[in-house]
Enzyme design. Sequence first.
Site, PDB file in Angstrom:
ATOM      1  NE  ARG A  49      -3.567   2.085   2.926  1.00  0.00           N
ATOM      2  CZ  ARG A  49      -4.808   2.346   2.516  1.00  0.00           C
ATOM      3  NH1 ARG A  49      -5.419   1.504   1.693  1.00  0.00           N
ATOM      4  NH2 ARG A  49      -5.436   3.432   2.915  1.00  0.00           N
ATOM      5  CB  ILE A  75      -5.968   5.494  -1.067  1.00  0.00           C
ATOM      6  CG1 ILE A  75      -5.779   3.976  -0.983  1.00  0.00           C
ATOM      7  CG2 ILE A  75      -5.289   6.188   0.098  1.00  0.00           C
ATOM      8  CD1 ILE A  75      -4.312   3.544  -1.043  1.00  0.00           C
ATOM      9  CB  SER A  76     -11.004   2.984   0.414  1.00  0.00           C
ATOM     10  OG  SER A  76     -11.834   3.512  -0.588  1.00  0.00           O
ATOM     11  CD  GLN A  77     -11.633   2.686   7.799  1.00  0.00           C
ATOM     12  OE1 GLN A  77     -12.708   3.024   7.304  1.00  0.00           O
ATOM     13  NE2 GLN A  77     -11.493   2.405   9.071  1.00  0.00           N
ATOM     14  N   PRO A  78      -8.182   0.935   4.830  1.00  0.00           N
ATOM     15  CG  PRO A  78      -5.970   0.582   5.529  1.00  0.00           C
ATOM     16  CD  PRO A  78      -7.084   1.597   5.559  1.00  0.00           C
TER      17      PRO A  78
END
Length: 225
Positions: A49, A75-78
Site C-alpha cells: 500500500r 485511497i479508501s480505509q484499509p
Amino acid sequence: MTLARALAVFALLAGDELAPAREAMVRDQIESRGVRDARTLAALRKVPRHQLVPAHLVARAYDDTPLPIGHDQTISQPYIVAFMTEALRLRGGETVLEVGTGSGYQAAVLAEIAARVYTVEIVEPLAERARADLARLGYRNIQVRAGDGYQGWPEAAPFDAIIVTAAAPRIPEPLKAQLKDGGRLVIPVGEDDQSLVVITRTGDRYTEQRVLPVRFVPMTGKVRE
C-alpha cells in the site's frame, strides 16, 4: 534531493521493512473487525500500500484511515477495502470490473485473487498514474481505462463481480446488466447518508442487501444526469 523524492525512494526500497506494518494493519484493523476470508487477508498482507500513496504520505500508508491522493479523491480505509473485497466472494479465476481506480490499491488487491481485473477511472491523471504504478509493481492482469465507469466495460463483460469505489445516487443499470448470472455488485449508494449495497444477480432477478454505513467521495459523470 527533495523530501518527497526521498520518501518515494524510501518507499521503493522499504518493502520488506514495512511488512510488519502491513501485518499489523491486517491484524488490528481488519481481522479484529470480523473479516475472515483467507484470500482477502492474504492479498492485504501482500500488496504494498505504501507504494500506491503520495510520497509525502508513505509514513501513514498503513493507518486506519482514508488518505488523499489528489484531484479531490482518496485511497479508501484499509478495512473498507477488505470488507468490500470479501463481500464479492471471490474464489480465484474470476473476471472483475472496478469503477473508480483511484490509486490502484483496490485493483491490486483484487488482482491477487481474480484472474483478470478491468478498472475505470474518470480522472485521467489518476488513471495514468495508477496504470504506471500497477505496471511498476508487476501486475499484468490489470487493465486500466480512463473514462466514465457508469457504462462499465461492455466489451469485457459479463463479469463475475463488479466493485464501485465512489458513492452513486442510484445503482447504474449498465453495471447490473454486465453481471454474470450469480455475480455480485458491491457499491456505495447515497448522498449525505450512504450505505454499502451488495447486489446479487440470479437470472433476470437482482436482490439487494444494505450491509454497512459508509462515506465515499461522490461518483461523477453520467450517473449525475
